[in-house]
Enzyme design. Structure first.
Site, PDB file in Angstrom:
ATOM      1  CG  ASP A   1      -1.718  -1.244   1.424  1.00 47.45           C
ATOM      2  OD1 ASP A   1      -2.120  -1.850   0.416  1.00 47.45           O
ATOM      3  OD2 ASP A   1      -1.968  -1.632   2.587  1.00 47.45           O
TER       4      ASP A   1
ATOM      5  CD  GLU B   1      -8.906  -2.857  -1.112  1.00 48.42           C
ATOM      6  OE1 GLU B   1      -9.428  -2.928   0.023  1.00 48.42           O
ATOM      7  OE2 GLU B   1      -8.131  -3.746  -1.542  1.00 48.42           O
TER       8      GLU B   1
HETATM    9  O1  FUB Z   1      -3.253  -3.594   3.428  1.00 52.66           O
HETATM   10  C1  FUB Z   1      -4.563  -3.828   3.875  1.00 52.66           C
HETATM   11  C2  FUB Z   1      -5.548  -3.501   2.809  1.00 52.66           C
HETATM   12  O2  FUB Z   1      -5.274  -4.290   1.665  1.00 52.66           O
HETATM   13  C3  FUB Z   1      -5.490  -2.092   2.299  1.00 52.66           C
HETATM   14  O3  FUB Z   1      -6.047  -1.158   3.160  1.00 52.66           O
HETATM   15  C4  FUB Z   1      -6.179  -2.268   1.006  1.00 52.66           C
HETATM   16  O4  FUB Z   1      -6.077  -1.195   0.139  1.00 52.66           O
HETATM   17  C5  FUB Z   1      -5.515  -3.521   0.492  1.00 52.66           C
HETATM   18  O5  FUB Z   1      -4.292  -3.261  -0.127  1.00 52.66           O
END
Ligand code: FUB
Length: 326
Positions: A19, A226
């Site tokens: 991320d 996301e």
């Molecule tokens: O790293 C945890 C979660 O996985 C992140 O918040 C999302 O964007 C995905 O990458």
């Protein structure tokens, strides 16, 4: 310290990182990643396997330099309101202060967004006592615009709980829209000048197709899942994000930082591993995509590594799709 990172290779190998939010601060490239834990517990759709407990900051003087790990800059045990799962963070600079924005589950297991501050881009960061009032869900990304107004973009489906906030309060049974309904968009809130509170209630961003019709929830190749990121190129705002179940990074553009955004295309084809999450940054006269994959762990979804690749724009401002394995 690592050796000089090469494009499409892990920028560090001594820890798992994911991320990545990359910024140029004080003339160097700073990367604010999640710090994946090296455990062997099973995975589920709620993302319980992403049980990160702290953050490290990474930096590179330039793309010919080694990547430095500045060590642990914040730990969950030092955040009064947070219980677990320090997911994807971002950082911003304003008021002579570096702000680290991060999601975590509070003591009721609800994801909230917190802020921690430092006078140094490499931290350490001191957390606020409580999360941002009115904040929820995951994956904050902050844009400090040229007029000095700041916006935080956030939200994520499934484990990120965005579906549970459609009425404005947390509904543990909340489900996403039907496939034929408009998809849920990411949220945006303008930040107060202190960067610690929302200036106004978060609003949902509308993402539309080339005819102005909303992208539908069933359109999993294009709908938001996301990992929102917003950058500016030639006075246009570019909102990029993960499509989750179809594992791509795609983008949409707007003349307004709060949208609506018009879908444009794909930036990154699927990587090894379930999640895909990125940031886009200009360094000197080139543009770069920072992203992650699971190749270093041979495909373990929660053991990811940050990588980078150069981005190329076409004359009309569209972005050329990157296949990270070619
Ligand atoms: O790293 C945890 C979660 O996985 C992140 O918040 C999302 O964007 C995905 O990458």
């Amino acid at each position: 310290m690592s050796k000089q990172p090469k494009p499409n290779q892990p920028i560090v190998e001594h820890i798992y990182t994911a991320d990545p939010s990359a910024h140029v601060f004080e003339g160097k490239i700073y990367i604010y990643p999640s710090h994946d834990l090296d455990h062997n517990e099973p995975s589920n759709d709620n993302g319980d396997q992403y049980k990160m407990e702290d953050y490290h900051v990474l930096s590179m003087d330039n793309f010919e330099s080694p990547c430095i790990d500045h060590g642990q800059v914040l730990h969950v045990k030092d955040i009064p309101w947070a219980k677990k799962q320090l997911w994807a963070p971002d950082a911003a600079f304003k008021n002579n202060t570096y702000y680290l924005f991060f999601p975590a589950r509070d003591h009721d297991d609800i994801f909230r967004i917190g802020v921690a501050t430092s006078t140094n881009p490499a931290g350490p960061f001191t957390p606020q006592e409580s999360y941002i009032p009115g904040s929820f869900s995951i994956d904050p990304a902050v844009l400090v615009d040229n007029d000095n107004r700041s916006y935080v973009y956030f939200g994520g489906l499934w484990g990120g709980q965005l579906e549970k906030w459609q009425t404005g309060t947390f509904n543990p049974d909340g489900e996403g829209p039907a496939a034929s309904e408009p998809a849920l968009g990411p949220m945006v809130a303008e930040l107060e000048d202190d960067m610690l509170t929302f200036k106004s209630e978060p609003q949902e961003i509308s993402i539309v197709d080339e005819d102005g019709n909303p992208i539908l929830a069933g359109d999993e190749e294009r709908r938001f899942f996301e990992g929102a990121w917003v950058h500016k190129y030639n006075d246009e705002y570019y909102l990029s994000y993960s499509t989750g179940t179809t594992h791509c990074i795609v983008y949409a553009t707007s003349k307004n930082p709060q949208g609506p955004f018009t879908y444009k295309g794909k930036i990154l084809t699927p990587v090894t591993g379930w999640t895909t999450h990125h940031s886009i940054v200009q360094f000197e006269d080139k543009w770069y995509l920072f992203y992650h994959d699971c190749s270093l762990s041979d495909g373990v979804d929660h053991k990811r590594s940050v990588k980078y690749a150069e981005i190329h724009y076409n004359e009309d401002g569209t972005i050329q799709t990157i296949d990270p394995y070619k």
